[in-house]
Design a protein around this motif. Sequence first.
Motif, PDB file in Angstrom:
ATOM      1  N   LEU A   9       0.824  -1.210   0.000  1.00  0.00           N
ATOM      2  CA  LEU A   9       0.000   0.000   0.000  1.00  0.00           C
ATOM      3  C   LEU A   9       0.857   1.260   0.000  1.00  0.00           C
ATOM      4  O   LEU A   9       0.613   2.201  -0.763  1.00  0.00           O
ATOM      5  CB  LEU A   9      -0.917   0.000   1.225  1.00  0.00           C
ATOM      6  CG  LEU A   9      -2.032  -1.051   1.239  1.00  0.00           C
ATOM      7  CD1 LEU A   9      -2.701  -1.089   2.612  1.00  0.00           C
ATOM      8  CD2 LEU A   9      -3.064  -0.766   0.156  1.00  0.00           C
ATOM      9  N   PHE A  10       1.886   1.269   0.847  1.00  0.00           N
ATOM     10  CA  PHE A  10       2.714   2.471   0.966  1.00  0.00           C
ATOM     11  C   PHE A  10       3.548   2.711  -0.289  1.00  0.00           C
ATOM     12  O   PHE A  10       3.617   3.844  -0.788  1.00  0.00           O
ATOM     13  CB  PHE A  10       3.619   2.367   2.193  1.00  0.00           C
ATOM     14  CG  PHE A  10       4.440   3.604   2.423  1.00  0.00           C
ATOM     15  CD1 PHE A  10       3.829   4.827   2.641  1.00  0.00           C
ATOM     16  CD2 PHE A  10       5.832   3.545   2.408  1.00  0.00           C
ATOM     17  CE1 PHE A  10       4.588   5.988   2.840  1.00  0.00           C
ATOM     18  CE2 PHE A  10       6.591   4.692   2.603  1.00  0.00           C
ATOM     19  CZ  PHE A  10       5.974   5.915   2.825  1.00  0.00           C
ATOM     20  N   VAL A  11       4.169   1.671  -0.830  1.00  0.00           N
ATOM     21  CA  VAL A  11       4.984   1.837  -2.038  1.00  0.00           C
ATOM     22  C   VAL A  11       4.117   2.289  -3.209  1.00  0.00           C
ATOM     23  O   VAL A  11       4.513   3.174  -3.987  1.00  0.00           O
ATOM     24  CB  VAL A  11       5.725   0.529  -2.376  1.00  0.00           C
ATOM     25  CG1 VAL A  11       6.353   0.608  -3.767  1.00  0.00           C
ATOM     26  CG2 VAL A  11       6.810   0.256  -1.347  1.00  0.00           C
ATOM     27  N   GLU A  12       2.934   1.719  -3.324  1.00  0.00           N
ATOM     28  CA  GLU A  12       2.033   2.139  -4.406  1.00  0.00           C
ATOM     29  C   GLU A  12       1.616   3.599  -4.222  1.00  0.00           C
ATOM     30  O   GLU A  12       1.554   4.362  -5.187  1.00  0.00           O
ATOM     31  CB  GLU A  12       0.801   1.236  -4.433  1.00  0.00           C
ATOM     32  CG  GLU A  12      -0.263   1.621  -5.458  1.00  0.00           C
ATOM     33  CD  GLU A  12       0.172   1.432  -6.909  1.00  0.00           C
ATOM     34  OE1 GLU A  12      -0.634   1.734  -7.800  1.00  0.00           O
ATOM     35  OE2 GLU A  12       1.321   1.007  -7.159  1.00  0.00           O
ATOM     36  N   ASP A  13       1.363   4.010  -2.983  1.00  0.00           N
ATOM     37  CA  ASP A  13       0.980   5.408  -2.725  1.00  0.00           C
ATOM     38  C   ASP A  13       2.127   6.359  -3.061  1.00  0.00           C
ATOM     39  O   ASP A  13       1.907   7.438  -3.631  1.00  0.00           O
ATOM     40  CB  ASP A  13       0.576   5.586  -1.261  1.00  0.00           C
ATOM     41  CG  ASP A  13      -0.811   5.041  -0.973  1.00  0.00           C
ATOM     42  OD1 ASP A  13      -1.546   4.746  -1.934  1.00  0.00           O
ATOM     43  OD2 ASP A  13      -1.159   4.904   0.218  1.00  0.00           O
ATOM     44  N   VAL A  14       3.353   5.995  -2.702  1.00  0.00           N
ATOM     45  CA  VAL A  14       4.508   6.834  -3.029  1.00  0.00           C
ATOM     46  C   VAL A  14       4.664   6.926  -4.546  1.00  0.00           C
ATOM     47  O   VAL A  14       4.900   8.012  -5.102  1.00  0.00           O
ATOM     48  CB  VAL A  14       5.793   6.270  -2.388  1.00  0.00           C
ATOM     49  CG1 VAL A  14       7.028   7.013  -2.914  1.00  0.00           C
ATOM     50  CG2 VAL A  14       5.727   6.382  -0.866  1.00  0.00           C
ATOM     51  N   HIS A  15       4.518   5.797  -5.217  1.00  0.00           N
ATOM     52  CA  HIS A  15       4.629   5.764  -6.678  1.00  0.00           C
ATOM     53  C   HIS A  15       3.607   6.688  -7.332  1.00  0.00           C
ATOM     54  O   HIS A  15       3.933   7.433  -8.279  1.00  0.00           O
ATOM     55  CB  HIS A  15       4.436   4.312  -7.145  1.00  0.00           C
ATOM     56  CG  HIS A  15       4.170   4.168  -8.601  1.00  0.00           C
ATOM     57  ND1 HIS A  15       3.233   3.283  -9.112  1.00  0.00           N
ATOM     58  CD2 HIS A  15       4.690   4.803  -9.688  1.00  0.00           C
ATOM     59  CE1 HIS A  15       3.209   3.382 -10.417  1.00  0.00           C
ATOM     60  NE2 HIS A  15       4.077   4.284 -10.793  1.00  0.00           N
ATOM     61  N   ARG A  16       2.388   6.671  -6.848  1.00  0.00           N
ATOM     62  CA  ARG A  16       1.313   7.458  -7.458  1.00  0.00           C
ATOM     63  C   ARG A  16       1.236   8.892  -6.946  1.00  0.00           C
ATOM     64  O   ARG A  16       0.443   9.696  -7.450  1.00  0.00           O
ATOM     65  CB  ARG A  16      -0.034   6.772  -7.199  1.00  0.00           C
ATOM     66  CG  ARG A  16      -0.160   5.386  -7.817  1.00  0.00           C
ATOM     67  CD  ARG A  16      -0.021   5.417  -9.311  1.00  0.00           C
ATOM     68  NE  ARG A  16      -0.133   4.091  -9.924  1.00  0.00           N
ATOM     69  CZ  ARG A  16       0.172   3.826 -11.187  1.00  0.00           C
ATOM     70  NH1 ARG A  16       0.605   4.791 -11.986  1.00  0.00           N
ATOM     71  NH2 ARG A  16       0.061   2.597 -11.666  1.00  0.00           N
ATOM     72  N   SER A  17       2.039   9.224  -5.955  1.00  0.00           N
ATOM     73  CA  SER A  17       1.948  10.547  -5.333  1.00  0.00           C
ATOM     74  C   SER A  17       2.457  11.649  -6.260  1.00  0.00           C
ATOM     75  O   SER A  17       3.190  11.404  -7.214  1.00  0.00           O
ATOM     76  CB  SER A  17       2.751  10.567  -4.027  1.00  0.00           C
ATOM     77  OG  SER A  17       4.142  10.419  -4.285  1.00  0.00           O
ATOM     78  N   ARG A  18       2.065  12.879  -5.908  1.00  0.00           N
ATOM     79  CA  ARG A  18       2.544  14.057  -6.609  1.00  0.00           C
ATOM     80  C   ARG A  18       3.445  14.852  -5.666  1.00  0.00           C
ATOM     81  O   ARG A  18       3.376  14.676  -4.450  1.00  0.00           O
ATOM     82  CB  ARG A  18       1.356  14.911  -7.069  1.00  0.00           C
ATOM     83  CG  ARG A  18       0.452  14.180  -8.056  1.00  0.00           C
ATOM     84  CD  ARG A  18      -0.684  15.050  -8.518  1.00  0.00           C
ATOM     85  NE  ARG A  18      -1.535  14.349  -9.496  1.00  0.00           N
ATOM     86  CZ  ARG A  18      -2.572  14.907 -10.098  1.00  0.00           C
ATOM     87  NH1 ARG A  18      -2.913  16.157  -9.812  1.00  0.00           N
ATOM     88  NH2 ARG A  18      -3.279  14.217 -10.975  1.00  0.00           N
ATOM     89  N   PRO A  19       4.282  15.740  -6.208  1.00  0.00           N
ATOM     90  CA  PRO A  19       5.225  16.471  -5.352  1.00  0.00           C
ATOM     91  C   PRO A  19       4.579  17.191  -4.170  1.00  0.00           C
ATOM     92  O   PRO A  19       5.197  17.317  -3.109  1.00  0.00           O
ATOM     93  CB  PRO A  19       5.875  17.464  -6.329  1.00  0.00           C
ATOM     94  CG  PRO A  19       5.828  16.754  -7.643  1.00  0.00           C
ATOM     95  CD  PRO A  19       4.520  15.998  -7.635  1.00  0.00           C
ATOM     96  N   ALA A  20       3.357  17.649  -4.340  1.00  0.00           N
ATOM     97  CA  ALA A  20       2.710  18.410  -3.258  1.00  0.00           C
ATOM     98  C   ALA A  20       2.046  17.520  -2.207  1.00  0.00           C
ATOM     99  O   ALA A  20       1.603  18.010  -1.169  1.00  0.00           O
ATOM    100  CB  ALA A  20       1.667  19.354  -3.854  1.00  0.00           C
ATOM    101  N   ASP A  21       1.987  16.213  -2.428  1.00  0.00           N
ATOM    102  CA  ASP A  21       1.309  15.316  -1.497  1.00  0.00           C
ATOM    103  C   ASP A  21       2.076  15.195  -0.181  1.00  0.00           C
ATOM    104  O   ASP A  21       3.307  15.246  -0.150  1.00  0.00           O
ATOM    105  CB  ASP A  21       1.144  13.929  -2.113  1.00  0.00           C
ATOM    106  CG  ASP A  21       0.109  13.900  -3.221  1.00  0.00           C
ATOM    107  OD1 ASP A  21      -0.711  14.828  -3.276  1.00  0.00           O
ATOM    108  OD2 ASP A  21       0.132  12.959  -4.039  1.00  0.00           O
ATOM    109  N   ASN A  22       1.322  15.042   0.886  1.00  0.00           N
ATOM    110  CA  ASN A  22       1.899  14.871   2.225  1.00  0.00           C
ATOM    111  C   ASN A  22       2.202  13.390   2.437  1.00  0.00           C
ATOM    112  O   ASN A  22       1.295  12.580   2.605  1.00  0.00           O
ATOM    113  CB  ASN A  22       0.916  15.386   3.274  1.00  0.00           C
ATOM    114  CG  ASN A  22       1.515  15.416   4.660  1.00  0.00           C
ATOM    115  OD1 ASN A  22       2.263  14.518   5.057  1.00  0.00           O
ATOM    116  ND2 ASN A  22       1.176  16.441   5.418  1.00  0.00           N
ATOM    117  N   ILE A  23       3.488  13.030   2.459  1.00  0.00           N
ATOM    118  CA  ILE A  23       3.882  11.624   2.555  1.00  0.00           C
ATOM    119  C   ILE A  23       3.542  11.057   3.931  1.00  0.00           C
ATOM    120  O   ILE A  23       3.230   9.865   4.055  1.00  0.00           O
ATOM    121  CB  ILE A  23       5.385  11.463   2.252  1.00  0.00           C
ATOM    122  CG1 ILE A  23       5.681  11.951   0.839  1.00  0.00           C
ATOM    123  CG2 ILE A  23       5.806  10.008   2.402  1.00  0.00           C
ATOM    124  CD1 ILE A  23       4.933  11.203  -0.258  1.00  0.00           C
ATOM    125  N   SER A  24       3.575  11.878   4.960  1.00  0.00           N
ATOM    126  CA  SER A  24       3.191  11.405   6.298  1.00  0.00           C
ATOM    127  C   SER A  24       1.740  10.939   6.314  1.00  0.00           C
ATOM    128  O   SER A  24       1.403   9.938   6.952  1.00  0.00           O
ATOM    129  CB  SER A  24       3.393  12.516   7.337  1.00  0.00           C
ATOM    130  OG  SER A  24       4.753  12.834   7.472  1.00  0.00           O
TER     131      SER A  24
END
Length: 208
Positions: free
Chosen positions: A110-125
């Motif tokens: 779940l986390f790796v997929e979220d990081v992959h799909r994230s955008r620069p402005a997304d809050n990784i926390s």
Amino acid sequence: MSEDSFQIESVIKHFEECLHEENDVDLMTYVRAYEELSRLFNILGIIFSFVESDVKEKREILKQLYQQDSENYKSVNSMVNSEIVPGQKPRNIGCRTLLRLHRALEFLILFVEDVHRSRPADNISVLFRDAYEKSLSQHHGWLIRKTVQLASHAVPSRDFLIKVIFAHGEEPTPEQLESVACKFVKVVQDVYDRVQLIYADNKLLNLA
């Protein structure tokens, strides 16, 4: 490239190789994939220590069981057949131990997929907490959940995560990121689904 750097290709290779026969998973190849994942946990720092401390212990238990009885601990199905007697508690700790790794793998997917799909402005926390809430938090007590929630603010930046997870610390091209991330998520999900089905069929998903 440092010898201690995380090698996502090695994880993909090990998980591909542990897809044993048609509906089984090779246990020691699964463990080797987790040994490579532990490099990633160590690089990512204290926020992932709650995963790594548990994962390391469980890897060692499974390796010891295999050394003692390589026939019955060759694969997930052989382990289940060896340990499980209908209506009784498991005869050994292999099934319970693998279940902890299996649950951690769901979080990682779940986390790796979220990081992959994230955008620069997304809050990784926030992405980290979302992945945790959907997976591992359901098996943790209040104190651990609260600790993880507080520590989630220390999750590394998106830029750092993308470089470390997908490209050996370098800046990947969009094409490289997409290719590696999709391969990783697909094969790890395939392994997860096989173990999930074996455990569901044998009513082992809620082992304490």
